[in-house]
Scaffold this active site. Structure first.
Site, PDB file in Angstrom:
ATOM      1  N   LYS A 258      76.276 -42.131  30.604  1.00 22.69           N
ATOM      2  CA  LYS A 258      77.034 -43.343  30.956  1.00 22.69           C
ATOM      3  C   LYS A 258      76.731 -44.426  29.924  1.00 22.69           C
ATOM      4  O   LYS A 258      75.588 -44.821  29.727  1.00 22.69           O
ATOM      5  CB  LYS A 258      76.631 -43.811  32.364  1.00 22.69           C
ATOM      6  N   ASP A 263      77.673 -54.366  32.491  1.00 22.75           N
ATOM      7  CA  ASP A 263      78.358 -54.189  33.770  1.00 22.75           C
ATOM      8  C   ASP A 263      78.345 -55.501  34.556  1.00 22.75           C
ATOM      9  O   ASP A 263      77.367 -55.843  35.201  1.00 22.75           O
ATOM     10  CB  ASP A 263      77.664 -53.075  34.570  1.00 22.75           C
ATOM     11  N   LYS A 270      79.586 -58.935  40.245  1.00 23.90           N
ATOM     12  CA  LYS A 270      78.214 -58.915  40.779  1.00 23.90           C
ATOM     13  C   LYS A 270      77.702 -60.334  40.986  1.00 23.90           C
ATOM     14  O   LYS A 270      78.158 -61.261  40.313  1.00 23.90           O
ATOM     15  CB  LYS A 270      77.291 -58.213  39.761  1.00 23.90           C
ATOM     16  N   ASP A 281      72.909 -50.815  31.378  1.00 29.17           N
ATOM     17  CA  ASP A 281      73.787 -49.859  32.051  1.00 29.17           C
ATOM     18  C   ASP A 281      74.304 -48.764  31.109  1.00 29.17           C
ATOM     19  O   ASP A 281      75.104 -47.930  31.505  1.00 29.17           O
ATOM     20  CB  ASP A 281      74.940 -50.612  32.731  1.00 29.17           C
ATOM     21  N   GLU A 342      82.024 -48.390  38.568  1.00 35.35           N
ATOM     22  CA  GLU A 342      82.738 -48.022  37.335  1.00 35.35           C
ATOM     23  C   GLU A 342      82.120 -46.827  36.617  1.00 35.35           C
ATOM     24  O   GLU A 342      82.805 -46.136  35.865  1.00 35.35           O
ATOM     25  CB  GLU A 342      82.799 -49.225  36.389  1.00 35.35           C
ATOM     26  N   ARG A 344      81.119 -43.913  37.682  1.00 33.34           N
ATOM     27  CA  ARG A 344      81.746 -42.646  38.054  1.00 33.34           C
ATOM     28  C   ARG A 344      83.157 -42.545  37.458  1.00 33.34           C
ATOM     29  O   ARG A 344      83.648 -41.449  37.190  1.00 33.34           O
ATOM     30  CB  ARG A 344      81.758 -42.503  39.586  1.00 33.34           C
TER      31      ARG A 344
HETATM   32  N1  BES Z   1      75.253 -50.033  37.166  1.00 32.17           N
HETATM   33  C1  BES Z   1      75.366 -50.132  38.564  1.00 32.17           C
HETATM   34  C2  BES Z   1      74.230 -49.455  39.297  1.00 32.17           C
HETATM   35  C3  BES Z   1      72.883 -50.116  39.231  1.00 32.17           C
HETATM   36  C4  BES Z   1      72.545 -51.088  40.139  1.00 32.17           C
HETATM   37  C5  BES Z   1      71.952 -49.716  38.308  1.00 32.17           C
HETATM   38  C6  BES Z   1      71.303 -51.680  40.096  1.00 32.17           C
HETATM   39  C7  BES Z   1      70.710 -50.295  38.280  1.00 32.17           C
HETATM   40  C8  BES Z   1      70.391 -51.277  39.176  1.00 32.17           C
HETATM   41  C9  BES Z   1      76.659 -49.489  39.036  1.00 32.17           C
HETATM   42  O1  BES Z   1      77.723 -49.571  38.179  1.00 32.17           O
HETATM   43  C10 BES Z   1      77.041 -50.191  40.290  1.00 32.17           C
HETATM   44  O2  BES Z   1      77.349 -51.340  40.224  1.00 32.17           O
HETATM   45  N2  BES Z   1      77.016 -49.473  41.401  1.00 32.17           N
HETATM   46  C11 BES Z   1      77.341 -50.029  42.669  1.00 32.17           C
HETATM   47  C12 BES Z   1      78.187 -49.030  43.410  1.00 32.17           C
HETATM   48  C13 BES Z   1      78.788 -49.571  44.674  1.00 32.17           C
HETATM   49  C14 BES Z   1      79.822 -50.605  44.337  1.00 32.17           C
HETATM   50  C15 BES Z   1      79.385 -48.427  45.454  1.00 32.17           C
HETATM   51  C16 BES Z   1      76.040 -50.307  43.406  1.00 32.17           C
HETATM   52  O3  BES Z   1      75.110 -49.527  43.282  1.00 32.17           O
HETATM   53  O4  BES Z   1      75.957 -51.337  44.043  1.00 32.17           O
HETATM   54 ZN    ZN Z   2      77.268 -49.751  36.228  1.00 30.03          ZN
HETATM   55 MN    MN Z   3      78.838 -51.350  38.441  1.00 26.21          MN
END
Ligand code: BES
Ligand code: ZN
Ligand code: MN
Length: 488
Positions: A258, A263, A270, A281, A342, A344
């Site tokens: 990835k 992000d 966020k 990320d 994003e 996935r």
């Molecule tokens: N890059 C993030 C995941 C992440 C979060 C990595 C915190 C490291 C620390 C990913 O893109 C994301 O935002 N995932 C969301 C998914 C949700 C919207 C289903 C998440 O984990 O909140």
């Molecule tokens: Zn992410």
């Molecule tokens: Mn994300």
């Protein structure tokens, strides 16, 4: 930094000629047969309450009489394990790295057998302790004077230890590359920067590197990847880097990383607290490049391909919106319910793409979910695979490399959460089991591939005072790829 083996002189540790001598005690008590000046000093320190033989304790001695080395550090590893050795070396280096020593000699005493894995662990510990991020920090502390490390050994084990040092050095270089890339801020580490890094690796290590741009990806039909990329002014890059170390006919190991270089969450933006950490990320992409670097540096007899979808996730005026439906490279449609899921969306197109590479196995590596951090914390990466044999290989590689993972489930029941009324699937489920539903989403794009997924959201970086990238899981991946090279 130069790592060598060095035959222990006939005069013992007292006669070692180096700026500093580090004696690692691989046992819970002062070992019998320790050279007299060391045994005396150690005994006195224990008596005075200044040193206890337990893992991580260190004793620094300057100008110890009877010793040729002007600096002596005694460090306890607790036992003869690789983990103990790493801990002891890290503790000892806090006293030595900013000092005047150039040449450090290391002895592991009180251990039954010292093997190649100890040698690799020594290199890993030294490299980790001496790493300083400086790319955008001119005021970073000056580099350590330490530039040569000798591992003391007896003749019969020298060859094995030298091999261990060589593996350690390449692993450390790969890990350092991953750390450097992930630490680099998002305005510097853009998709274009990742592509340039891959090209440079290509030149330095003879990799074949192909970069697909937006138009190429459009032609292929990567509607899901491009949907994420469309909110940003930074052009997306789809990186394919091939290392050919085995015969043409041999199916490659494919690693998919990835590569979200920042992000924001997109329109599903966020919260601003700690959003800076989302520069990491692209930790999966960094680990793929780091592993390519290590494997190519070792000239391993294996074919390895790194595939990296790289883009930014931004809330621009062209950005994809919640409820938008896109068509992935596989032909399946996706309702993007949350633009922050994003990872996935870019990985699913990469997984469809790699089918044409006819891989032996595919492992994707992604900082995919906060839910994985909740489930496993920061010690073990989440491992998902429907393939028991592949899962076992990856878990074993993680243990061997001191870069552990933990297997998580992929039951069909978890797939329910992805149902959508407007597309073949939604891109998110409910909050519960979020790391698993993310993996279930990816699984829909793996067809007949032998596939595994590593969620490294908790392990690729550290928060707090030691904020920064860890370079994980380069050690796990490199061990995994090397084991595959050997089995043939
Ligand atoms: N890059 C993030 C995941 C992440 C979060 C990595 C915190 C490291 C620390 C990913 O893109 C994301 O935002 N995932 C969301 C998914 C949700 C919207 C289903 C998440 O984990 O909140
Ligand atoms: Zn992410
Ligand atoms: Mn994300």
């Amino acid at each position: 930094m130069d790592f060598k083996t060095l035959a222990t002189p006939t005069g013992g540790l007292a006669a070692v000629n180096a700026d500093a001598l580090l004696v690692v005690l691989g046992c819970a008590a002062p070992p019998a047969g320790l050279d007299a000046p060391l045994a005396d000093a150690l005994g006195a320190a224990v008596k005075a309450g200044d040193f206890a033989c337990k893992a991580g304790s260190v004793l620094y001695l300057h100008g110890l009489s009877g010793m040729k080395a002007p600096r002596v550090v005694l460090a306890c590893a607790g036992d003869a394990s690789v983990k103990g050795l790493r801990k002891a070396v890290a503790a000892a280096l806090t006293t030595l790295k900013s000092g005047g020593s150039q040449h450090l000699a290391v002895a592991l005493v009180g251990a039954e057998a010292v093997g190649a894995e100890h040698a690799s662990a020594l290199v890993a510990a030294v490299a980790e302790s001496l790493y300083v991020y400086r790319q955008t920090k001119p005021s970073a502390p000056a580099a350590s004077k330490l530039d040569k490390v000798s591992l003391l050994c007896a003749k019969p084990e020298a060859a094995a230890l030298a091999e261990g040092l060589r593996l350690g050095e390449q692993l450390a270089a790969g890990t350092a590359l991953a750390r450097e890339l992930a630490n680099l801020p998002g305005n510097h580490c853009t998709p274009t920067h990742l592509a340039d890094t891959a090209k440079r690796l290509g030149k330095d290590f003879g990799l074949k590197v192909e970069i697909l741009d937006r138009a190429d990806c459009e032609k292929l039909g990567m509607g899901s990847f491009l949907a994420v990329a469309q909110g940003s002014a930074q052009p997306p890059k789809f990186i394919v880097a091939r290392y050919n170390g085995a015969g043409k006919g041999e199916a490659p190991v494919v690693l998919v990383g990835k590569g979200i270089t920042f992000d924001t969450g997109g329109i599903s933006i966020k919260p601003s607290a700690e959003m800076d950490e989302m520069k990491f990320d692209m930790g999966g992409a960094a680990s793929v490049l780091g592993t390519l670097r290590a494997v190519a540096g070792l000239k391993a007899k294996v074919n390895l391909i790194g595939v990296i979808p790289a883009c930014e996730n931004m809330p621009g005026s062209r950005a994809v919106k919640p409820g938008d439906v896109v068509t992935s490279l596989s032909g399946q449609t996706i309702e993007i319910l949350n633009t922050d899921a994003e990872g996935r969306l870019i990985l699913c197109d990469a997984l469809s793409y790699v089918e044409r590479l006819k891989p032996a196995v595919v492992v994707d590596i992604a900082t995919l979910t906060g839910a994985c951090v909740i489930a496993l914390g920061h010690h073990r990466s989440g491992l998902f695979s429907p393939d028991d044999a592949l899962a076992a290989e990856l878990l074993a590689a993680g243990e061997q490399a001191q870069d552990p993972a933990w297997r998580m489930p992929l039951d069909d029941e978890y797939d329910e959460a992805l149902k959508s009324n407007f597309a073949d699937m939604g891109n998110v489920g409910a909050r519960a089991g979020g790391a698993i539903t993310a993996a279930m989403f990816l699984k829909r794009f793996t067809g007949k591939l032998h596939w595994a997924h590593l969620d490294i959201a908790g392990t690729a970086w550290k928060s707090g005072v030691a904020k920064g990238a860890t370079g994980r899981p380069v050690p796990l991946l490199t061990h995994f790829v090397l084991a595959r090279a050997k089995h043939k």
